[in-house]
Design a protein around this motif. Structure first.
Motif, mmCIF file in Angstrom:
data_model
loop_
_atom_site.group_PDB
_atom_site.id
_atom_site.type_symbol
_atom_site.label_atom_id
_atom_site.label_comp_id
_atom_site.label_asym_id
_atom_site.label_seq_id
_atom_site.Cartn_x
_atom_site.Cartn_y
_atom_site.Cartn_z
ATOM 1 N N SER A 169 0.870 -1.012 0.061
ATOM 2 C CA SER A 169 0.084 0.051 0.202
ATOM 3 C C SER A 169 0.916 1.162 0.047
ATOM 4 O O SER A 169 0.538 2.128 -0.762
ATOM 5 N N ARG A 170 1.788 1.368 0.737
ATOM 6 C CA ARG A 170 2.956 2.367 0.788
ATOM 7 C C ARG A 170 3.542 2.675 -0.762
ATOM 8 O O ARG A 170 3.627 3.652 -0.968
ATOM 9 N N SER A 171 3.940 1.476 -1.105
ATOM 10 C CA SER A 171 4.795 1.668 -2.497
ATOM 11 C C SER A 171 4.063 1.847 -3.786
ATOM 12 O O SER A 171 4.510 2.340 -4.929
ATOM 13 N N GLY A 172 2.664 1.249 -3.561
ATOM 14 C CA GLY A 172 1.963 1.324 -4.910
ATOM 15 C C GLY A 172 2.368 0.064 -5.928
ATOM 16 O O GLY A 172 1.575 -0.052 -6.728
ATOM 17 N N ALA A 173 3.021 -0.740 -5.520
ATOM 18 C CA ALA A 173 3.314 -2.074 -6.309
ATOM 19 C C ALA A 173 2.773 -3.268 -5.799
ATOM 20 O O ALA A 173 1.953 -3.171 -4.823
ATOM 21 N N ALA A 174 3.140 -4.370 -6.572
ATOM 22 C CA ALA A 174 2.048 -5.469 -6.302
ATOM 23 C C ALA A 174 3.054 -6.153 -4.848
ATOM 24 O O ALA A 174 4.078 -5.860 -4.515
ATOM 25 N N PRO A 175 2.190 -6.676 -3.931
ATOM 26 C CA PRO A 175 2.810 -7.252 -2.850
ATOM 27 C C PRO A 175 3.521 -8.460 -3.095
ATOM 28 O O PRO A 175 3.320 -9.164 -4.143
ATOM 29 N N ASN A 176 4.623 -8.757 -2.026
ATOM 30 C CA ASN A 176 5.208 -10.049 -2.160
ATOM 31 C C ASN A 176 4.334 -11.441 -2.442
ATOM 32 O O ASN A 176 3.428 -11.197 -1.511
ATOM 33 N N VAL A 177 4.564 -12.211 -3.262
ATOM 34 C CA VAL A 177 3.780 -13.385 -3.249
ATOM 35 C C VAL A 177 4.337 -14.127 -2.227
ATOM 36 O O VAL A 177 5.336 -14.007 -1.329
ATOM 37 N N SER A 178 3.512 -15.337 -1.791
ATOM 38 C CA SER A 178 3.755 -16.020 -0.636
ATOM 39 C C SER A 178 4.821 -17.177 -0.931
ATOM 40 O O SER A 178 5.222 -17.241 -1.820
ATOM 41 N N ASP A 179 5.057 -17.644 0.321
ATOM 42 C CA ASP A 179 6.439 -18.414 0.245
ATOM 43 C C ASP A 179 6.106 -19.954 0.212
ATOM 44 O O ASP A 179 6.830 -20.762 -0.138
ATOM 45 N N ALA A 180 4.874 -20.298 0.485
ATOM 46 C CA ALA A 180 4.527 -21.614 0.470
ATOM 47 C C ALA A 180 2.837 -21.805 0.502
ATOM 48 O O ALA A 180 1.989 -20.809 0.738
ATOM 49 N N TYR A 181 2.326 -22.896 0.050
ATOM 50 C CA TYR A 181 0.911 -22.990 0.206
ATOM 51 C C TYR A 181 0.794 -24.379 1.377
ATOM 52 O O TYR A 181 1.633 -25.035 1.609
ATOM 53 N N THR A 182 -0.413 -24.431 1.729
ATOM 54 C CA THR A 182 -0.476 -25.242 2.758
ATOM 55 C C THR A 182 -1.597 -26.477 2.714
ATOM 56 O O THR A 182 -2.752 -25.691 2.060
ATOM 57 N N ILE A 183 -1.880 -27.474 3.253
ATOM 58 C CA ILE A 183 -3.091 -28.054 3.537
ATOM 59 C C ILE A 183 -3.217 -28.476 4.940
ATOM 60 O O ILE A 183 -2.341 -29.096 5.704
ATOM 61 N N ASN A 184 -4.220 -27.805 5.497
ATOM 62 C CA ASN A 184 -4.747 -28.021 6.994
ATOM 63 C C ASN A 184 -3.544 -27.448 7.745
ATOM 64 O O ASN A 184 -3.162 -28.023 8.641
ATOM 65 N N GLY A 185 -2.883 -26.428 7.361
ATOM 66 C CA GLY A 185 -1.662 -25.674 7.855
ATOM 67 C C GLY A 185 -0.514 -26.096 7.717
ATOM 68 O O GLY A 185 0.669 -25.628 8.260
ATOM 69 N N GLN A 186 -0.272 -27.348 7.195
ATOM 70 C CA GLN A 186 1.181 -27.893 6.746
ATOM 71 C C GLN A 186 1.536 -27.768 5.299
ATOM 72 O O GLN A 186 0.722 -28.078 4.357
ATOM 73 N N PRO A 187 2.672 -27.331 5.068
ATOM 74 C CA PRO A 187 2.997 -27.322 3.468
ATOM 75 C C PRO A 187 3.376 -28.460 2.849
ATOM 76 O O PRO A 187 2.969 -28.591 1.804
ATOM 77 N N GLY A 188 3.645 -29.545 3.510
ATOM 78 C CA GLY A 188 3.900 -30.854 2.986
ATOM 79 C C GLY A 188 5.371 -31.242 2.575
ATOM 80 O O GLY A 188 6.210 -30.584 2.977
ATOM 81 N N ASP A 189 5.385 -32.419 2.016
ATOM 82 C CA ASP A 189 6.923 -33.042 1.901
ATOM 83 C C ASP A 189 7.637 -32.496 0.710
ATOM 84 O O ASP A 189 8.725 -32.950 0.286
ATOM 85 N N LEU A 190 7.278 -31.458 -0.100
ATOM 86 C CA LEU A 190 7.860 -30.869 -1.149
ATOM 87 C C LEU A 190 8.791 -29.719 -0.793
ATOM 88 O O LEU A 190 9.564 -29.200 -1.750
ATOM 89 N N TYR A 191 8.609 -29.384 0.492
ATOM 90 C CA TYR A 191 9.330 -28.029 0.900
ATOM 91 C C TYR A 191 10.678 -28.491 1.699
ATOM 92 O O TYR A 191 10.356 -29.624 2.469
ATOM 93 N N ASN A 192 11.261 -27.933 2.304
ATOM 94 C CA ASN A 192 12.791 -28.140 2.573
ATOM 95 C C ASN A 192 12.386 -28.478 4.301
ATOM 96 O O ASN A 192 12.899 -29.158 4.942
ATOM 97 N N CYS A 193 11.353 -27.612 4.704
ATOM 98 C CA CYS A 193 11.388 -27.706 6.331
ATOM 99 C C CYS A 193 10.224 -28.342 6.918
ATOM 100 O O CYS A 193 10.214 -28.583 8.100
ATOM 101 N N SER A 194 9.212 -28.977 6.051
ATOM 102 C CA SER A 194 8.019 -29.377 6.679
ATOM 103 C C SER A 194 7.717 -31.033 6.400
ATOM 104 O O SER A 194 6.542 -31.309 6.693
ATOM 105 N N ALA A 195 8.375 -31.812 5.835
ATOM 106 C CA ALA A 195 8.400 -33.022 5.337
ATOM 107 C C ALA A 195 7.669 -34.093 6.653
ATOM 108 O O ALA A 195 6.675 -34.561 6.475
ATOM 109 N N LYS A 196 8.319 -33.760 7.958
ATOM 110 C CA LYS A 196 7.931 -34.543 8.848
ATOM 111 C C LYS A 196 6.495 -34.356 9.413
ATOM 112 O O LYS A 196 6.019 -35.210 10.473
#
Length: 454
Positions: free
Chosen positions: A92-119
């Protein structure tokens, strides 16, 4: 019905709930069955404040399909490695598009294709030969999503808490705010199969989060519970033909009473644009393309929320200066209507993109959709007035149009907006003011005593 004070969007039907305070939403469920959801409706708080709202058949009633052995809600979300409020404030300050998200989730968990969340990947159990019900909700903030289960067909049975004529598909597409109930039968060799979701990104050249979130459909007694799951082959991110085939497969289970006598025929153009920065503005506030600022509008008007009262309170208390009625093109009906039948046509323009348009306070029939500009002579004969689907959010095709019909029988002030929240931030919204009808059953109830104050 008649309880608009429980709708929730800030400065439309209430002021925000203050820190440390509470508000009880009181409403009666009428004529809905299936999967809905609840979420915050203040700035970008719904990025993490949301959940499922499941309405099952009344006691003694049954589903219009064989009762599933198990039901599993799957809430598709979007995650930033940052405070989402900081993300939107910077945009809103810059007038540019916002940064896109870093992950999608299913029931709050990104899943096993991301580095941090497989378990912590979500496991959805199923027994061989059984049929289960998956209740899929797109809770993502700014992204329409494809979803599928590797090597399995899905039978769609409901959307937006309305039953549909069952049909088989290998892939779903949900815009933010939309829900889809599907039956899945464990008819494949026992194994672990990915349940996956990734972006449908229809805006040409626009950045998006190009990652994939996963859960695992795991067959009971599978001998290798740690085996790598069978991958889901997802559509291309811009596969509009697959989206079109999916949305056009949605039909009501039987012939329905579609309104045919139209009292208000409304035409909206929706889309994104660019505002030139005022002379003397700082460059850091004009970081859109070529020194501009992003904007969005309905009928070339960008919606701006009030900041010290709600529209519903202003209407009920007769406050002046809160809003104006001259929203549509000159000569068109005002956006203040008494109980009546309304038809709305949306035409998407400028930066072509699929827009999930959500109308608060109503379900509606989607009688047609198409590409290009709506042409009454050419396109009216295409209207499905027999068994169109009933929804509360319609995906207006990229560079195209959609037509809905509904009876305006629910008094209040009802927000209509694109459910890509960045577009609300830029002004892609408006509100219907529906007056009271005749008698108590067509009259808005008084505000509750704990209604939040500004």
């Amino acid at each position: 019905m008649r309880s608009a004070w429980a709708d929730g969007p800030e400065f439309v039907t209430q002021c925000p709930i203050r820190a440390g305070k509470s508000y009880t939403y009181r409403f009666t469920i009428q004529g809905q069955e299936g999967t809905l959801w609840w979420h915050a409706h203040s700035s970008w708080l719904r990025a993490t404040v949301y959940g499922g709202l499941i309405i099952r058949p009344k006691q003694g009633d049954a589903y219009p399909f064989p009762k599933p052995h198990r039901e599993t809600p799957l809430l598709l979300g979007e995650w930033w490695d940052a405070n989402p409020i900081d993300v939107v404030r910077e945009a809103s300050r810059s007038g540019a598009a916002p940064n896109v998200s870093d992950a999608y989730t299913i029931n709050g968990q990104p899943g096993d294709l991301y580095n941090c969340s497989a378990k912590h990947t979500l496991i959805v159990p199923i027994n061989p030969g059984q049929t289960n019900l998956l209740r899929v909700v797109n809770s993502a903030l700014n992204q329409e999503l494809f979803s599928k289960v590797a090597n399995h067909k899905l039978t769609v049975v409901a959307a937006d808490a309305s039953y549909v004529k069952p049909f088989s598909t290998s892939v779903l597409m949900l815009g933010p705010g939309q829900t889809t109930d599907v039956l899945i039968t464990a008819n494949q060799p026992p194994n672990r199969y990915h349940i996956a979701a990734r972006a449908y990104a229809s805006a040409q050249g626009a950045p998006f989060d190009n990652t994939t979130t996963t859960a695992i459909l795991q067959y009971h007694n599978f001998s290798s519970p740690s085996a790598k799951p069978v991958a889901a082959l997802m559509p291309a991110f811009n596969d509009t033909p697959t989206v079109t085939a999916f949305t056009r497969s949605l039909r009501s289970p039987r012939r329905v009473e579609v309104p045919t006598k139209i009292d208000h025929n409304l035409f909206f153009t929706v889309g994104l644009g660019l505002n030139n920065c005022p002379r003397g503005a700082r460059a850091r506030n004009c970081q859109g393309p070529n020194g501009t600022r992003f904007a969005a509008s309905m009928n070339n008007v960008s919606f701006v929320l009030p900041s010290n009262f709600s529209l519903l309170q202003a209407h009920q208390q007769g406050l002046r200066g809160g809003f104006h009625h001259r929203f549509f093109r000159p000569g068109r009906p005002r956006n203040s209507i008494t109980p009546a039948t309304s038809a709305a046509r949306w035409n998407e323009h400028l930066h072509g993109e699929n827009h999930p348009i959500h109308l608060h306070g109503y379900d509606f029939y989607i009688v047609a959709e198409g590409f290009g500009n709506f042409n009454p002579t050419r396109d009216t004969p295409k209207f499905n007035l027999v068994d169109p689907p009933m929804r509360n959010t319609a995906s207006v095709p990229v560079g195209g149009w959609a037509v809905i019909r509904f009876v305006a029988d629910n008094p209040g002030v009802w927000l209509m907006h694109c459910h890509l929240d960045v577009h609300i931030t830029w002004g892609l919204a408006m509100a219907f003011l529906v007056d009271n009808g005749v008698g108590e059953l067509q009259t808005l109830q008084p505000p509750p005593p704990d209604l939040p104050l500004c």
